[in-house]
Design an enzyme around this catalytic site. Sequence first.
Site, short mmCIF file in Angstrom:
data_model
loop_
_atom_site.label_atom_id
_atom_site.label_comp_id
_atom_site.label_asym_id
_atom_site.label_seq_id
_atom_site.Cartn_x
_atom_site.Cartn_y
_atom_site.Cartn_z
N CYS A 1 0.88 -1.38 0.14
CA CYS A 1 -0.25 0.07 -0.05
C CYS A 1 0.97 1.15 0.03
CB CYS A 1 -1.02 0.06 1.02
SG CYS A 1 0.22 -0.01 2.62
N CYS B 1 3.25 1.65 3.05
CA CYS B 1 4.53 0.60 2.81
C CYS B 1 5.55 1.70 1.85
CB CYS B 1 4.02 -0.38 2.14
SG CYS B 1 2.97 -1.66 3.04
N ASP C 1 2.91 10.89 -31.76
CA ASP C 1 4.02 10.50 -32.68
C ASP C 1 3.35 10.34 -34.03
OD1 ASP C 1 6.47 9.25 -33.38
OD2 ASP C 1 5.45 7.39 -33.85
N ASP D 1 4.41 4.48 -30.64
CA ASP D 1 4.51 2.95 -31.01
C ASP D 1 5.70 2.49 -31.10
OD1 ASP D 1 5.27 4.15 -33.55
OD2 ASP D 1 4.20 2.50 -34.75
N ASP E 1 9.87 6.34 -28.71
CA ASP E 1 8.96 6.76 -27.80
C ASP E 1 8.81 6.46 -26.40
OD1 ASP E 1 7.87 7.99 -30.52
OD2 ASP E 1 6.66 6.21 -30.60
#
Length: 740
Positions: free
Chosen positions: A22, A25, A431, A628, A632
């Site tokens: 969590c 933590c 892009d 893609d 990138d």
Amino acid sequence: METLTLDHKIKKETFPVEGMSCASCASSVESILSHTEGVNKASVNLATNSVLVEYNEATPSSNLKAALQSVGFDLIIDAENREEAQEEVKQKHYQQVKFRLIWSAIFTIPIVVIGMFFMDWEPGKYVSLALAIPVLFYFGRSFFINSWKQAKHAKANMDTLVALSTGIAFLFSVFNTFFPEFWLSHGIPPHVYYEAAVVIITFISLGKLLEERAKSSTSTAIKKLMGLQPKTVRVIIDGSEQEIAISEVKTGYTLIVKPGEKIAVDGTVSKGSSYVDESMITGEPVPVVKEKDQKVFAGTVNQKGSFQFTAEKVGKETLLSQIIKLVQEAQGSKAPVQKLTDKIASIFVPTIIAISLITFITWMILGQQDAFTHALLTSIAVLVIACPCALGLATPTAIMVGVGKGAQNNILIKDAESLEMAHKVNAVILDKTGTITQGKPTVADIRWENEVEASILLAIESQSEHPLASAVVNHLKEDQVTSAMITDFESITGKGVKAKAENGQTYYVGSQRLINELGIALESSLETSIDQWQNGAKTVIFFADEQQILAVITITDQIKVSSASAIERLKDMGLEVFMLTGDNQQTAQTVARQVGVTDFKAEVLPSEKADFVKELQQKGKIVAMVGDGINDSHALAQADVSIAMGHGSDIAMDVAKMTLITSDLEYIPKALKLSDKTVKGIRQNLFWAFIYNLIGIPIAAGLLYPINGFLLDPMIAGAAMAFSSVSVVLNSLRLNSIKL
């Protein structure tokens, strides 16, 4: 914290962390490491269960590991197998959570049946006790262990509340099982609440499994990047060819690269030539020619030719390794994921404990003859009704339904963070190659002077290694052209190819430079057309014999049909749209004009894409990056919301928080709308999770007792808690009906 001197070099490294569950933590890990001697800064990424540490290189990483182990966490410092070890630990933990949930449910069902329908059956108390012990103290032991760890550092989280409420309910029930006469003497039925205790454990375990399931399905981005490097390479040592491990390659070694192989390290071509696909680095679809004295980079893919090159950068010095480092740092530099439920729990948990204690003390002071009885019952009722079952389910159930809805609509979503952030996006970066455009070269047109030689063109291009040749071959085959016989095929490096036909004539296919060297003049009208084609972002290829041009071929990377309408829709949503590309200014301007983008940048390097994201973020923008390619990946990791196109590289899809299975950009606004609906669902869930507490806690504390003598039975409190969980689940399922 130690002040580092100029003599000490600062080292940045990302380590996987074990044991975080969590935001509390994550905060503890950051705090502990930040105060460890030699550490300058620590930043936890809960989504990847990792921590980016800036520390003095003289400080052993084992010191960091020891510091975390002392408080119940662990650091994976094995440099070679770090990611594999983390993945193994994640899978093992998921199976453990699944095992505990299944067996908790098996033991819980008979306890619930006895508690609800056979509450007056005397032996049922002992049966329930026997079945409840393994649920609480074996299958649910992590709640008690974690709450104890938190208590040792004067902290509390949801595990604390679960442990307190279930532990007290269990102990209270054990007392009532063996000493019922105590309550009977006061005229109070000695109820047991084993079912409330075990249902709490089972419901919370379900919520944890849903979260772990989402995490375990997320593969490691760095592991994908590592996969771009071959495990072994062929080198020339003392005049003979040998195969060695990539880790043994040193600067100055001569490496051999055969057709279709990946290039292992950075270097310079020393012998031979070929075309190399660098799209995973540059993002551009057309492979580039590599000949003597030209640079090659690790992770790129050789095409049909073969060559030798001299290794210049190996190991962590290669361009691929630098990209890996950039992605690691971009991921680690993000603020730790602060789940909304944990934020609320940090206030909610101590508040409920305080209310329970105040309730007990108040009844002891004001309760008169039945003070202790009422004090005990009301304080337990407060803890039971406040148990955060619904709170634990609020986010994961909405996320799971939202993710399922996205999958049905070709949108893959990784985690809650991206869903929480996506609806806030006000700037979208696209892009160009493979995102706005198809990313595949195709023939736009062939202008024939003499179409008879089409079969010769097909024959020549079929033997050519040039990456654009396949586009020409595919086009001619679609037109049912059959291949002619040719001889003396020869590649003219950097210019084109030539071959002889059966009629003895020599034919050429290549660039305008080749045509000029052959002394073939271009008509003014053709030169005008060539300028127009190039202004239209098209590549021009010439087919000629020794005297004249026979055909002019234009090749383009076509814009996707949906790009312009999707960009228009994003603008209508009030978003700013930007386009980035490594392509030249002329091509970028043409594509931007055709799709309606007014803000664009050309000739952008991968690192500059990430810098542009940072620049917008510094202006207060919430940035979504859509790409893609590997080029990138750094920008995707830096962006607030990252979206990858499904046909792109594995690393782009792995770094991105969202992936579009389709290449249709229309799904970007759909993804943003899904985010908005899911976040609203989470907020509604949290409302239902708390409304029972807000109404029930004052009643459980005995607020109505002075008015009408009513005290809330812990059994009713448990039922209210369970009903709030049902409300959350039903509300999450409503997301299935939304239209994107």
